[in-house]
Design a protein around this motif. Structure first.
Motif, mmCIF file in Angstrom:
data_model
loop_
_atom_site.group_PDB
_atom_site.id
_atom_site.type_symbol
_atom_site.label_atom_id
_atom_site.label_comp_id
_atom_site.label_asym_id
_atom_site.label_seq_id
_atom_site.Cartn_x
_atom_site.Cartn_y
_atom_site.Cartn_z
ATOM 1 N N CYS A 87 -45.549 87.830 -29.115
ATOM 2 C CA CYS A 87 -44.834 89.101 -29.143
ATOM 3 C C CYS A 87 -43.706 89.063 -30.168
ATOM 4 O O CYS A 87 -43.299 87.997 -30.645
ATOM 5 N N LEU A 142 -47.247 85.332 -19.638
ATOM 6 C CA LEU A 142 -47.109 86.617 -18.961
ATOM 7 C C LEU A 142 -47.114 86.389 -17.454
ATOM 8 O O LEU A 142 -48.031 85.788 -16.904
ATOM 9 N N ILE A 200 -42.254 88.264 -19.383
ATOM 10 C CA ILE A 200 -42.775 87.182 -20.212
ATOM 11 C C ILE A 200 -41.774 86.031 -20.173
ATOM 12 O O ILE A 200 -40.586 86.218 -20.484
ATOM 13 N N ARG A 252 -41.671 92.849 -20.168
ATOM 14 C CA ARG A 252 -42.774 93.116 -21.089
ATOM 15 C C ARG A 252 -42.517 94.379 -21.910
ATOM 16 O O ARG A 252 -42.884 94.443 -23.083
ATOM 17 N N TYR A 304 -53.737 89.525 -24.367
ATOM 18 C CA TYR A 304 -53.241 88.170 -24.165
ATOM 19 C C TYR A 304 -54.420 87.216 -24.226
ATOM 20 O O TYR A 304 -55.579 87.630 -24.318
#
Length: 285
Positions: free
Chosen positions: A6, A17, A22, A48, A187
Motif C-alpha cells: 500500500c 491485513l 493493516i 485500511r 492482497y
C-alpha cells in the motif's frame, strides 16, 4: 495471512491485513517477504481506508500467463476441445508495466476498440524452481491472488495487414502486453490458507452484471502442472507470477467490450474481489 502492499504517507509499505486494519511490517512491496524475509509483528496499525492499496508485487521478475486452459473457454470461440492427453500449456509473457493493483484506473489503449476481460487465478512463486516434478511443484508456491488478464482483441497499428497466420498470432500476443493489462490483488493470500488451488470459484462482473462464473477445478492444466512445466523452460524465482487462464464468458465471443466508465470486478473464492475502473485514454496521449 493476507498480505498487502500500500501507499501510506507518501511511502510504499507492506503489511498484514487484519480486518479493517493493516499491521505494517516493512517498507516497499512484498518482494522481500516472498523471498523469505521473516514476518515480524507490525509496529504500526493503519486503518485500511487511510491507505491506497497497490498490487502486492509492483515489478515481478516475470509474469507468465497461460492461454486456453479452460475447455469451455476454448470452445466458446468455436475452437475444438483440447485433447488433455496430448495438450501442453500455452505460455506467454506479460511485461511488468502491465501490473496494477486493486481499484486502479486502466486506460483503454488507443490502438484498440476491443478491450476485453479475463478473470484468472494468480500464483506467486516463493522458492526458486528449476525442472521441478509435478508432485513437488506446490512446495514452490508462496501464495495466490485474484488476477485479470485484460486483452486487446484487435490492434489498429496503421496500414494494411499481410494476412499471414503469424501476423494474426503476434497481433493476439501483442494485445496482451498493454500498460495496466494485468490487475492483481487486492492482497496476496499465503499458500497455507489455500489447501486446494483446484477448488476455487472464479467470477467476473462488469457494472454489476456477471459475465464469468467458473471454477479452477475445470483447468486443463493444474497449478502444479503449470509450475512444473514452466520450470522446465526457465528458472522460476521468488516473486514471479503465473496467471493460470480464464473460464468461459469473455467479451469477444459476443462482441461485447469494455468502455470508459465500466467497473470490472474479478473475484476468486477466498482471495478477494479485484476492482478495475476503465477510463478513456489521456488527452495528451
Amino acid at each position: 495471512m493476507r498480505l498487502v502492499t500500500c501507499e501510506h504517507r507518501g511511502a510504499v509499505r507492506h503489511g498484514v491485513l487484519d480486518g479493517d486494519e493493516i499491521a505494517v511490517i516493512g517498507e516497499g512491496d512484498l518482494s522481500a517477504v516472498v523471498a523469505g524475509a521473516v514476518i515480524r509483528t507490525g509496529a504500526e496499525r493503519v486503518p485500511r481506508g487511510d491507505v491506497r492499496i497497490l498490487a502486492p508485487l509492483l515489478s515481478p521478475g516475470k509474469v507468465l500467463a497461460v492461454a486456453a486452459n479452460y475447455q469451455e473457454h476454448v470452445t466458446e470461440s468455436g475452437s475444438n476441445p483440447r485433447d488433455v492427453v496430448t495438450a501442453s500449456p500455452r505460455l506467454f509473457l506479460k511485461p511488468d508495466t502491465s501490473i496494477v493493483g486493486d481499484d486502479a484506473e486502466v486506460e483503454i489503449p488507443r490502438i484498440t476498440e476491443e478491450f476485453d476481460w479475463e478473470a484468472e487465478l494468480a500464483v506467486v512463486i516463493g522458492r526458486t524452481a528449476f525442472d521441478v516434478p509435478v508432485e513437488e511443484a506446490l512446495d514452490h508456491v508462496f501464495g495466490y491472488a485474484t488476477g485479470n488478464d485484460l486483452s486487446a482483441r484487435s490492434l489498429a497499428l496503421g496500414g494494411a495487414r499481410d494476412g499471414e497466420a503469424w501476423t494474426g498470432f503476434f497481433d493476439w500476443l501483442e494485445g496482451k502486453w498493454l500498460d495496466g493489462s494485468a490487475p492483481i490483488g487486492p492482497y496476496l493470500v499465503t499458500a497455507d490458507e489455500v489447501p486446494d488451488p483446484q477448488d476455487l470459484s472464479v467470477t467476473l462482473s462488469v457494472n454489476g452484471e456477471t459475465r464469468q462464473s467458473g471454477n479452477t477445478a475445470d483447468m486443463i492444466h493444474s497449478v502444479a502442472e503449470l509450475v512444473s512445466f514452466s520450470s522446465r523452460l526457465m528458472t522460476l524465482r521468488p516473486g514471479d507470477v503465473i496467471l493460470t487462464g480464464t473460464p468461459a464468458g469473455v467479451g469477444v465471443t459476443t462482441g461485447t467490450f469494455l468502455h470508459p466508465g465500466d467497473v470490472v470486478v474479478a473475484e476468486i473464492e477466498g482471495l478477494g474481489a479485484l476492482t478495475t475502473r476503465i477510463v478513456a485514454p489521456r488527452a495528451d496521449g
